[in-house]
Design a protein around this motif. Structure first.
Motif, short mmCIF file in Angstrom:
data_model
loop_
_atom_site.label_atom_id
_atom_site.label_comp_id
_atom_site.label_asym_id
_atom_site.label_seq_id
_atom_site.Cartn_x
_atom_site.Cartn_y
_atom_site.Cartn_z
N SER A 52 0.82 -1.20 0.00
CA SER A 52 0.00 0.00 0.00
C SER A 52 0.86 1.25 0.00
O SER A 52 0.56 2.23 -0.71
N GLU A 55 2.29 1.75 -3.53
CA GLU A 55 1.30 2.21 -4.50
C GLU A 55 0.84 3.63 -4.21
O GLU A 55 0.52 4.38 -5.14
N ASN A 56 0.78 4.02 -2.95
CA ASN A 56 0.35 5.38 -2.61
C ASN A 56 1.42 6.41 -2.94
O ASN A 56 1.11 7.56 -3.23
N VAL A 259 -0.49 9.04 -9.11
CA VAL A 259 -1.29 8.15 -8.27
C VAL A 259 -2.71 8.70 -8.11
O VAL A 259 -3.69 7.94 -8.18
N ASP A 260 -2.84 10.01 -7.92
CA ASP A 260 -4.17 10.60 -7.80
C ASP A 260 -4.97 10.43 -9.08
O ASP A 260 -6.18 10.15 -9.04
N ARG A 262 -4.62 8.02 -11.24
CA ARG A 262 -4.99 6.59 -11.33
C ARG A 262 -6.19 6.29 -10.44
O ARG A 262 -7.10 5.55 -10.85
N LYS A 263 -6.21 6.86 -9.25
CA LYS A 263 -7.34 6.61 -8.34
C LYS A 263 -8.63 7.18 -8.90
O LYS A 263 -9.70 6.57 -8.78
N ARG A 264 -8.55 8.36 -9.52
CA ARG A 264 -9.76 8.95 -10.10
C ARG A 264 -10.30 8.10 -11.25
O ARG A 264 -11.51 7.97 -11.43
N GLU A 267 -12.36 5.18 -9.95
CA GLU A 267 -13.60 5.48 -9.21
C GLU A 267 -14.83 5.27 -10.08
O GLU A 267 -14.78 5.43 -11.29
#
Length: 267
Positions: A52, A55-56, A259-260, A262-264, A267
């Motif tokens: 984690s 990845e973060n 990373v941000d 990728r997270k978006r 979602e």
């Protein structure tokens, strides 16, 4: 007259005599409930926590600490502070150094560092005893994978071909290092590999400039290994901590933004 014996407490009736119970209604989430949800991550295993963190952050900084231990400690402190402030997570800093140097680095910097270029089980055991959170190597070493699994330490083996990637994953590797990625095709190679292996986490390593870190993550890499992109030869030769700090700052920002994004997208 003696009362018949019963196996039920006075406050508990037999199931057959119990009236139907109404559906359970949960109270609205309270501050305490939200706090418990936020702290649930602590239930992750050490290996899961390390994954984690990787990845973060999106960045694994590879510092070759074979010149000066004092310089390495100073640089390591800079890295940990920069990445903690900018990415809200620790920088996974790989240190290539003799065993004694790594023990001193662990004592000074805590759990923010690990050991790279591990080639045999003996060196892996020494690194684990010294406090390494995870191990990396340029190739797949089965003895290291087996020992790390027994000790609960993450091992990232080096792979090059689809066959090596699948073999490492089937052997139990949680994440693999694609090396040497620049020679193999760079971001295009990572993108091609993720098509048949979307379920396998991959770290891109070798010859990656700062400007391409975000593109590698966008193409599917969980993180990238940066060495000369942060620790330039000239800065290291001149012990220029200011320049190293600037490069680390740029890399951390790029990693966080990638990373941000990728997270978006997920979602």
């Amino acid at each position: 007259m003696a009362l018949p014996s019963a196996s039920y407490c006075l406050w508990r009736r037999p199931p057959l005599l119990s009236p139907p119970q109404p559906p359970l209604t949960l109270p609205p989430p309270s501050r305490r409930h939200r706090l418990c949800a936020c702290t649930a991550r602590s239930s992750l295993s050490p290996v899961q926590q390390t994954i984690s963190g990787i990845e973060n952050s999106g960045i694994i900084a590879c510092l070759r600490a074979n010149r000066s231990l004092s310089l390495s400690l100073s640089i390591g402190t800079i890295l940990l502070n920069v990445f903690l402030n900018l990415t809200r997570s620790r920088c996974e800093c790989v240190i290539d150094s003799p065993e004694l140097a790594f023990e001193a680095a662990c004592a000074a910097l805590g759990a923010g560092i690990t050991v790279g270029t591990i080639l045999n089980a003996e060196d892996a055991q020494n690194a684990i005893v010294a406090g390494a959170k995870f191990l990396m190597s340029p190739a797949m070493v089965k003895d290291i994978l087996s020992d790390s699994q027994d000790c609960g330490v993450l091992y990232i083996p080096g792979v090059m071909t689809p066959t090596e990637i699948l073999s490492a994953y089937d052997a139990g590797a949680k994440i693999v290092k694609v090396y040497p990625v620049s020679t193999l095709g760079g971001t295009h190679y990572i993108s091609a590999l993720k098509k048949p292996f979307p379920h396998i986490r991959m770290v891109a390593s070798q010859g990656i400039p700062r400007g391409l870190a975000g593109e590698y993550i966008a193409k599917g890499a969980s993180a990238v290994v940066l060495s000369d992109a942060i620790f330039s030869k000239s800065a290291m030769a001149q012990c220029n901590l200011s320049e190293i700090s600037k490069f680390a700052h740029i890399a951390a920002l790029q990693g966080r933004e990638a990373v941000d994004r990728r997270k978006r997208c997920l979602e």
